[in-house]
Design an enzyme around this catalytic site. Structure first.
Site, PDB file in Angstrom:
ATOM      1  N   GLY A   1       0.797  -1.226   0.000  1.00 31.04           N
ATOM      2  CA  GLY A   1       0.000   0.000   0.000  1.00 31.04           C
ATOM      3  C   GLY A   1       0.824   1.268   0.000  1.00 31.04           C
ATOM      4  O   GLY A   1       0.264   2.370  -0.089  1.00 31.04           O
TER       5      GLY A   1
ATOM      6  N   GLU B   1      -4.798  -1.256   6.913  1.00 27.02           N
ATOM      7  CA  GLU B   1      -6.064  -1.728   6.341  1.00 27.02           C
ATOM      8  C   GLU B   1      -6.561  -0.787   5.240  1.00 27.02           C
ATOM      9  O   GLU B   1      -6.986  -1.229   4.168  1.00 27.02           O
ATOM     10  CB  GLU B   1      -7.109  -1.836   7.449  1.00 27.02           C
TER      11      GLU B   1
ATOM     12  N   SER C   1       1.869  -7.746   9.195  1.00 28.34           N
ATOM     13  CA  SER C   1       3.133  -7.051   9.394  1.00 28.34           C
ATOM     14  C   SER C   1       4.245  -8.010   9.000  1.00 28.34           C
ATOM     15  O   SER C   1       4.181  -9.210   9.309  1.00 28.34           O
ATOM     16  CB  SER C   1       3.296  -6.634  10.857  1.00 28.34           C
TER      17      SER C   1
ATOM     18  N   ALA D   1       8.974  -4.236  -0.159  1.00 26.62           N
ATOM     19  CA  ALA D   1       8.937  -2.770  -0.136  1.00 26.62           C
ATOM     20  C   ALA D   1       8.526  -2.231   1.224  1.00 26.62           C
ATOM     21  O   ALA D   1       8.519  -1.020   1.427  1.00 26.62           O
ATOM     22  CB  ALA D   1       7.978  -2.260  -1.218  1.00 26.62           C
TER      23      ALA D   1
ATOM     24  N   ILE E   1      13.702  -3.463  -1.689  1.00 30.00           N
ATOM     25  CA  ILE E   1      13.710  -2.077  -2.156  1.00 30.00           C
ATOM     26  C   ILE E   1      14.511  -1.268  -1.148  1.00 30.00           C
ATOM     27  O   ILE E   1      14.102  -1.100  -0.004  1.00 30.00           O
ATOM     28  CB  ILE E   1      12.279  -1.503  -2.264  1.00 30.00           C
TER      29      ILE E   1
ATOM     30  N   LYS F   1      19.921   6.541   0.913  1.00 29.93           N
ATOM     31  CA  LYS F   1      20.256   6.956   2.282  1.00 29.93           C
ATOM     32  C   LYS F   1      21.000   5.861   3.045  1.00 29.93           C
ATOM     33  O   LYS F   1      21.487   6.097   4.157  1.00 29.93           O
ATOM     34  CB  LYS F   1      18.976   7.372   3.017  1.00 29.93           C
TER      35      LYS F   1
ATOM     36  N   VAL G   1      11.823   9.356  -5.065  1.00 24.97           N
ATOM     37  CA  VAL G   1      10.892   9.215  -6.176  1.00 24.97           C
ATOM     38  C   VAL G   1       9.890  10.359  -6.119  1.00 24.97           C
ATOM     39  O   VAL G   1       9.393  10.715  -5.057  1.00 24.97           O
ATOM     40  CB  VAL G   1      10.176   7.845  -6.172  1.00 24.97           C
TER      41      VAL G   1
ATOM     42  N   SER H   1       6.079  10.563  -4.185  1.00 23.29           N
ATOM     43  CA  SER H   1       5.859   9.572  -3.140  1.00 23.29           C
ATOM     44  C   SER H   1       5.491  10.269  -1.836  1.00 23.29           C
ATOM     45  O   SER H   1       5.694  11.467  -1.673  1.00 23.29           O
ATOM     46  CB  SER H   1       7.116   8.719  -2.943  1.00 23.29           C
TER      47      SER H   1
ATOM     48  N   GLU I   1      19.528  14.428   8.918  1.00 20.17           N
ATOM     49  CA  GLU I   1      19.395  14.777   7.502  1.00 20.17           C
ATOM     50  C   GLU I   1      20.752  15.138   6.914  1.00 20.17           C
ATOM     51  O   GLU I   1      21.553  15.844   7.523  1.00 20.17           O
ATOM     52  CB  GLU I   1      18.417  15.942   7.349  1.00 20.17           C
TER      53      GLU I   1
END
Length: 649
Positions: free
Chosen positions: A300, A326, A356, A378, A420, A424, A463, A466, A564
């Site tokens: 999802g 869900e 999960s 993913a 995937i 980073k 991407v 996203s 970051e």
């Protein structure tokens, strides 16, 4: 029929110059003055009389009094804009003034040969006549006049591209209540100065003049088949004109080749940053998918859902959608069912599964039941600041979720397992990146221990579009009027479209031999400040800065968030290996053998169970090469516990 007749008679009148329309209405009112004097005589005397002799004085007085009063009262300033009570009150005020003057002359003072009651009857008749004429004009012309006013007030747009798509778009937008198309722009000199569907065709060099003289505010790109290089050149020129740019998608995305108004979309930043697409290798695409059972974890999410969309096109026998949310699972399942219902291709079995990836029992139940050939993993927590504030949960999901899914896949004889990953993971400075690199190391180690399953990982950058991406965030901030918030003026990132990334993941996975770390060619890194400026300018707005203090959108620098980095990297070493695909490389990254790695993972599990962030970071530092953690701990639970401890002392 009646509607066409109505338009045919009304539009020429509305097209007249304003002064011509005023003269016509004034002439009608003059005729009504004459007519009502004649009717007043009829009502008083019981018969029609010629308007000669004394009667002509009543006509001249009516004209000489009514028309100046009407002019002064403003009845000719906005003939069709009045409606309802405002129009009636304006007419009544003018007629009352006129009636007092007219009756004073012919009723109170009297004129020989003119019955005194004419001075009372005629103003009443004129009230009904003028009021009725305004009502009739409103009924006949007013609605269309109001429509023309609304159309004139709409943003004015030019369509770039006078080809079939452009003409279809102009036809689709003919009755649009959002924008008014005033012409075409086209690169073909032969079309310049010509007219298509009643709209003039201009060259791009004419745009500055059209913005000035015609008030053009929008340009709609109807160039679905143009090369990316030419498209980028056009967009670069648009940046200087401060017009809002919207576009049609590519020909492949246009349903049935027919252009409709709904096809026009905001300009995605990938239109500016994207590259010419490389045609996918269909053998690689279908190798691990077609007619096979395929499982996608995190189905999802942004990448997971696009993977599923691409996989459906490749006709797997069964597609297993594994997702712990869900709502996300329901949305994706319904979308894919809709796509399959509209497709004439072979039927595909879609199985939505709530789970999960950390739940070993559930994952074993799913994989043992359907025996998938390929697993695309993913599922991950990928938002850097959130994971930094929730480190234990991020490591559990990204590392041990991957470990659980991979071990169950190996145990059940899955042929291909593709992780995937992210840029980073290279020399990370945050928990999210370190956890993803550790997940890669887990698979590299398992590839040696379980050679029956080909474990591989695909590493790429941001991407576009996203969840958590700067592009939708910036777009919303621009809609809200700013400011755009940016963490650092020099920050750079790699970008790729979600469909391109998903296709390359599938192709890379098909090239795996076991333990492979594939790296996608992301092109050149993009400076985020430049990206923000381009998005503002392509929205037809200007950036507010020192050089332009009156600009529309301010860009504020907020400071780097915990963990970051200023820039991202795709390779740990400097020895990438080319593959058969021009956009896919293979990295050779060192990893820890499974026995030693297992000991570290066991220690990490203990640290996670007691939420010891210092130890968690220390273990990640030992295993993940180049990890440079932020010394400051920002875990919410840890911070709250420290606050309570300080208060108790």
């Amino acid at each position: 029929m009646l509607e066409r007749l109505h338009k045919r008679t009304a539009l020429p009148v509305l097209a007249l110059h304003r002064y011509a329309k005023r003269i016509i209405v004034l002439a009608v009112d003059a005729a009504l003055c004459v007519l009502t004097v004649w009717l007043a005589y009829y009502l008083r005397l019981g018969g029609f009389v010629p308007l000669t002799g004394p009667a002509i004085w009543a006509v001249l007085a009516s004209l000489g009094l009514a028309l100046p009063v009407f002019i002064v009262s403003g009845l000719y300033r906005a003939i069709f804009r009045y409606s309802g009570w405002p129009a009636l009150l304006a007419v009544m005020r003018a007629i009352v003034i006129y009636g007092l003057l007219f009756s004073s002359v012919f009723t109170a003072i009297g004129v020989a040969g003119v019955p005194r009651t004419v001075g009372l009857i005629q103003p009443l008749l004129l009230l009904f006549a003028v009021g009725g004429s305004r009502a009739l004009a409103r009924y006949w012309l007013g609605g269309m006049y109001q429509s023309q006013l609304k159309i004139a007030a709409l943003p004015k747009a030019l369509i770039y591209g006078a080809g079939m798509s452009g003409r279809q778009l102009a036809s689709a937008m003919a009755n649009s209540l959002e924008v008014r198309v005033t012409g075409f722009l086209d690169d073909d000199d032969r079309l310049h100065g010509q007219s298509l569907n009643g709209l003039p065709v201009y060259g791009l060099d004419d745009l500055p003049g059209l913005i000035e003289s015609r008030g053009v505010t929008d340009v709609l790109l109807a160039l679905p088949s143009v090369q990316r290089k030419r498209r980028n050149e056009i967009l670069e020129r648009m940046l200087n004109y401060h017009v809002a740019v919207r576009t049609l998608p590519s020909l492949g995305d246009l349903a049935q080749g027919k252009v409709t108004l709904s096809d026009v979309r905001e300009l995605d930043i990938d239109d500016l940053l994207g590259r010419e697409p490389v045609a996918p290798n269909h053998i690689l695409l279908g190798k691990c998918v077609t007619d096979k059972v395929v499982l996608v974890t995190g189905a999802g999410g942004s990448i997971g859902s696009e993977l599923c969309r691409q996989l459906v096109k490749l006709a797997p026998a069964t597609l297993l959608l594994v997702e712990q949310s869900e709502f996300a699972l329901y949305e994706l399942h319904q979308e894919l069912l809709g796509r399959l219902a509209a497709s004439s291709e072979k039927r595909i079995t879609l199985i939505p599964l709530l789970s999960s990836v950390r739940d070993e029992v559930r994952m074993r139940e799913i994989i043992s039941t359907w025996q998938p050939h390929t697993v695309y993993h993913a599922a991950a927590y990928k938002h850097v600041p959130l994971v930094e504030h929730n480190p234990a949960e991020g490591v559990r999901n990204n590392v041990f979720g991957t470990l659980t899914a991979a071990r169950v896949a190996a145990e059940q004889g899955v042929a291909d397992f593709v992780l995937i990953s992210t840029d980073k993971a290279v020399r990370p400075t945050n928990i999210m990146g370190a956890s993803k690199r550790l997940a890669e190391i887990v698979l590299q180690a398992l590839a040696v221990e379980s050679p029956r399953t080909k474990f591989s990982m695909v590493r790429f950058g941001n991407v576009l579009g996203s969840s958590g991406s700067v592009v939708p965030k910036f777009r919303q901030q621009i809609r809200d009027g700013g400011p755009i918030t940016l963490t650092h003026a020099d920050i750079t990132r790699y970008f790729m479209t979600i469909p391109e990334a998903a296709q390359l993941v599938i192709q890379a996975g098909a090239m795996a031999k076991g333990g492979d770390v594939f790296v996608l060619d992301m092109g050149q890194p993009v400076k985020i400040l430049d990206l923000a400026r381009r998005m503002v300018e392509l929205s037809g707005l200007t950036v507010q800065d020192d050089a332009n203090p009156d600009g529309d959108i301010d860009i504020q620098i907020t400071g780097l968030r915990p963990g970051e980095k200023l820039y991202e990297e795709l390779l740990i070493g400097d020895n990438p290996e080319t593959t058969s695909h021009p956009r896919i490389m293979k990295a050779h990254d060192e990893f820890m053998p499974w026995p030693a790695l297992k000991e570290k993972l066991d220690t990490l599990t203990i640290a996670l169970n007691v939420n010891d962030v210092d130890v968690i970071k220390a273990i990640l530092e030992q295993v993940v090469s180049g990890y440079q953690p932020d010394e400051k701990i920002v875990d919410w639970v840890y911070l709250e516990q420290q606050t309570e401890l300080d208060e108790s002392i």
